[in-house]
Motif scaffolding. Sequence first.
Motif, mmCIF file in Angstrom:
data_model
loop_
_atom_site.group_PDB
_atom_site.id
_atom_site.type_symbol
_atom_site.label_atom_id
_atom_site.label_comp_id
_atom_site.label_asym_id
_atom_site.label_seq_id
_atom_site.Cartn_x
_atom_site.Cartn_y
_atom_site.Cartn_z
ATOM 1 N N THR A 121 0.830 -1.347 0.152
ATOM 2 C CA THR A 121 -0.054 -0.083 0.080
ATOM 3 C C THR A 121 0.879 1.193 -0.004
ATOM 4 O O THR A 121 0.485 2.067 -0.646
ATOM 5 N N ARG A 122 1.865 1.248 0.837
ATOM 6 C CA ARG A 122 2.815 2.364 0.741
ATOM 7 C C ARG A 122 3.533 2.799 -0.419
ATOM 8 O O ARG A 122 3.442 3.868 -0.968
ATOM 9 N N GLU A 165 1.043 3.980 -3.046
ATOM 10 C CA GLU A 165 0.417 5.391 -2.595
ATOM 11 C C GLU A 165 1.517 6.300 -2.951
ATOM 12 O O GLU A 165 1.218 7.517 -3.531
ATOM 13 N N ASP A 191 1.110 9.316 -5.765
ATOM 14 C CA ASP A 191 1.272 10.815 -5.328
ATOM 15 C C ASP A 191 2.382 11.423 -6.292
ATOM 16 O O ASP A 191 1.979 12.514 -6.854
#
Length: 375
Positions: free
Chosen positions: A202-203, A206, A210
Amino acid sequence: MPAPVKFLLVDDLDENLLALEALLRREGLECLKAHSGDEALELLLVHEVALALLDVQMPGMDGFELAEFLRGNERTRHVPIIFLTAGSADAQRRFRGYEAGAVDFLQKPIDAAVLRSKSDVFFNLYEQRRQIMEQRDELAQMTRSLQLADRRKNAFLGMVGHELRNPIAALGAGVHLIGRSRSDEVFEQVRGQMERQVTHMTRLIEDLLDVARIDQGKIVLRTERMLLADAVALAVEITRPRIEAREHRLTVDVPEGPIWLDADHARIAQILSNLLANAARYTEPGGAIALTVHRTGAEVVIEVADTGVGIPPDMQSQVFDLFAQVERSHGPTEGLGIGLALVRQLVALHGGGICLKESTVGQGSTFLVRLPCMD
């Protein structure tokens, strides 16, 4: 302002040099004057000229001999030459002049309009050639930049595949173990591992999203009056598990008085947590990480320092580039190399700046962030 176009006047008489210079003087031109062939050759060793105007009849080396020297030298071979002569310009002299590389003969006394017209042709050609050379160099630089970007993109795609394949494989193995085992202990152990892998994936995703959102101008900051200390506390909380896992000594020094920002609380915390995570990633177990904050006028200065591997001098100008990563001497490089690029973009969206304050290989690095603060 572009560099002036230089031209060479060669005549053994000062009055002729001054008169010719006065006739050709205009903005953007620089005149080089020589009284002899030897002086002219010395000037041509250090200057590039668009045109050489040579007097034919000079003591010592005459204009024809000087022209032959110019044509025999790689540096001056293509300099246009106009001969100026007070003597007769018979066919034999003209032939010798053209054979020596002249483009024209002008008879003294010189017609000012003719001299300017003929000279301007060569000045303009030189300027056009210089512009073409500059454009060629710019295109070559752009080509090198695109090739570097393409190599980094390919390396990045390889890293994405590697970084996502590992947690996906771990999740698949976890599903398989859960399906085969009925033990609650095994179930809890596998579930914890799967949660960590999902968090890692997920990191990564993301961060990728971004970067894409910022490049497309789709990130909208939700700014509000906020305390910097709150964002610092959240960033430390987010990164503490990684820092503790590597047994780093973390020190945080924030002034007791409140420092207010007009900023997006989540994004400020993301900036600081990315810097702390980056410090933890490149600091060997047992090393130290320090986050310090102080106010300077209308700005707040945040420094994140570590005792890690440091950044080689040839990499220091690239650390904020997308996909740039410092090689580690021990163990694989973690992450996708987009953390610092993302931090720089988020800092810029807040009207601030970030730089690598200092870094020494084997001793660590210090990153410095400046953000505008409120009264």
